[in-house]
Design a protein around this motif. Structure first.
Motif, PDB file in Angstrom:
ATOM      1  N   UNK A  12       0.847  -1.199   0.000  1.00  0.00           N
ATOM      2  CA  UNK A  12       0.000   0.000   0.000  1.00  0.00           C
ATOM      3  C   UNK A  12       0.879   1.244   0.000  1.00  0.00           C
ATOM      4  N   UNK A  13       0.686   2.127  -0.978  1.00  0.00           N
ATOM      5  CA  UNK A  13       1.530   3.316  -1.078  1.00  0.00           C
ATOM      6  C   UNK A  13       1.091   4.462  -0.172  1.00  0.00           C
ATOM      7  N   UNK A  14      -0.166   4.508   0.210  1.00  0.00           N
ATOM      8  CA  UNK A  14      -0.663   5.582   1.072  1.00  0.00           C
ATOM      9  C   UNK A  14      -0.401   5.235   2.541  1.00  0.00           C
ATOM     10  N   UNK A  15       0.503   5.976   3.161  1.00  0.00           N
ATOM     11  CA  UNK A  15       0.892   5.684   4.541  1.00  0.00           C
ATOM     12  C   UNK A  15      -0.299   5.741   5.490  1.00  0.00           C
ATOM     13  N   UNK A  16      -1.183   6.728   5.324  1.00  0.00           N
ATOM     14  CA  UNK A  16      -2.350   6.834   6.205  1.00  0.00           C
ATOM     15  C   UNK A  16      -3.238   5.601   6.083  1.00  0.00           C
ATOM     16  N   UNK A  17      -3.443   5.103   4.862  1.00  0.00           N
ATOM     17  CA  UNK A  17      -4.244   3.888   4.664  1.00  0.00           C
ATOM     18  C   UNK A  17      -3.571   2.677   5.289  1.00  0.00           C
ATOM     19  N   UNK A  18      -2.252   2.592   5.151  1.00  0.00           N
ATOM     20  CA  UNK A  18      -1.511   1.465   5.720  1.00  0.00           C
ATOM     21  C   UNK A  18      -1.589   1.473   7.247  1.00  0.00           C
ATOM     22  N   UNK A  19      -1.424   2.635   7.848  1.00  0.00           N
ATOM     23  CA  UNK A  19      -1.496   2.737   9.314  1.00  0.00           C
ATOM     24  C   UNK A  19      -2.895   2.414   9.819  1.00  0.00           C
ATOM     25  N   UNK A  20      -3.913   2.910   9.129  1.00  0.00           N
ATOM     26  CA  UNK A  20      -5.288   2.605   9.518  1.00  0.00           C
ATOM     27  C   UNK A  20      -5.543   1.104   9.438  1.00  0.00           C
ATOM     28  N   UNK A  21      -5.136   0.482   8.346  1.00  0.00           N
ATOM     29  CA  UNK A  21      -5.287  -0.966   8.178  1.00  0.00           C
ATOM     30  C   UNK A  21      -4.621  -1.708   9.330  1.00  0.00           C
ATOM     31  N   UNK A  22      -3.382  -1.359   9.622  1.00  0.00           N
ATOM     32  CA  UNK A  22      -2.634  -2.051  10.675  1.00  0.00           C
ATOM     33  C   UNK A  22      -3.260  -1.835  12.045  1.00  0.00           C
ATOM     34  N   UNK A  23      -3.681  -0.607  12.347  1.00  0.00           N
ATOM     35  CA  UNK A  23      -4.290  -0.316  13.652  1.00  0.00           C
ATOM     36  C   UNK A  23      -5.607  -1.060  13.825  1.00  0.00           C
ATOM     37  N   UNK A  24      -6.429  -1.050  12.797  1.00  0.00           N
ATOM     38  CA  UNK A  24      -7.726  -1.715  12.893  1.00  0.00           C
ATOM     39  C   UNK A  24      -7.562  -3.228  13.005  1.00  0.00           C
ATOM     40  N   UNK A  25      -6.614  -3.780  12.285  1.00  0.00           N
ATOM     41  CA  UNK A  25      -6.367  -5.215  12.353  1.00  0.00           C
ATOM     42  C   UNK A  25      -5.819  -5.613  13.726  1.00  0.00           C
ATOM     43  N   UNK A  26      -4.945  -4.786  14.281  1.00  0.00           N
ATOM     44  CA  UNK A  26      -4.375  -5.063  15.603  1.00  0.00           C
ATOM     45  C   UNK A  26      -5.449  -5.058  16.690  1.00  0.00           C
ATOM     46  N   UNK A  27      -6.491  -4.247  16.512  1.00  0.00           N
ATOM     47  CA  UNK A  27      -7.598  -4.236  17.467  1.00  0.00           C
ATOM     48  C   UNK A  27      -8.317  -5.588  17.483  1.00  0.00           C
ATOM     49  N   UNK A  28      -8.289  -6.282  16.369  1.00  0.00           N
ATOM     50  CA  UNK A  28      -9.021  -7.530  16.233  1.00  0.00           C
ATOM     51  C   UNK A  28      -8.181  -8.761  16.551  1.00  0.00           C
ATOM     52  N   UNK A  29      -6.881  -8.689  16.305  1.00  0.00           N
ATOM     53  CA  UNK A  29      -6.053  -9.883  16.441  1.00  0.00           C
ATOM     54  C   UNK A  29      -4.596  -9.486  16.648  1.00  0.00           C
TER      55      UNK A  29
END
Length: 151
Positions: A12-29
């Motif tokens: 993913x080239x958009x850093x904000x999208x990548x951070x959001x993805x990682x943060x949301x996934x970490x909340x789940x698992x």
């Protein structure tokens, strides 16, 4: 769901999208390790480096990126026997039928359009996590390395 560690490569080239993805996934698992790269070339470099201990179980791929876009990455990665069996899930803003058709022609395992709001995005990530982490059976790294998969 499975308690074994799960490795995911996020392209993913958009850093904000990548951070959001990682943060949301970490909340789940907490047992999902996300390695983030910003384009297809970085993803290929990561996948083909000599150290094979960090091969991902799943690649989540954006299509519209600089240097090497998602379609170019798919052409290259699916031609490499050692890594072509790694499932690729496209997560893109593009709803264009030609992008979707081309991605499936390039052997993606799924195509998801990025949701427009936080709640929908959380639902999409929960569904992705439940499917790839719990329901689907994936080959082990050892099987891939020994050539039992994709031959």
């Amino acid at each position: 769901m499975s308690a074994a560690p799960f490795h995911l490569l996020l392209v993913e080239d958009e850093l904000a999208d990548a951070l959001l993805f990682q943060d949301m996934l970490a909340e789940q698992d907490q047992d999902i390790t996300v390695h983030h790269v910003q384009n297809g070339q970085e993803a290929l470099d990561f996948l083909t480096r000599p150290d094979q201990t960090s091969r991902p179980h799943l690649i989540v791929l954006d299509l519209n990126m600089p240097i090497m876009n998602g379609h170019e990455f798919l052409e290259r990665v699916k031609a490499i026997p050692e890594v072509r069996s790694i499932p690729v899930l496209v997560l893109s803003t593009s709803e264009h039928p030609s992008d979707i058709h081309r991605a499936y022609d390039q052997q993606v395992s799924g195509y998801v359009v990025k949701p427009g709001n936080y709640q929908e995005y959380m639902h999409v990530l929960e569904t992705i996590r439940a499917y790839w982490r719990g329901l689907v059976r994936l080959p082990s790294l050892e099987e891939v390395i020994r050539g039992r998969v994709g031959s």
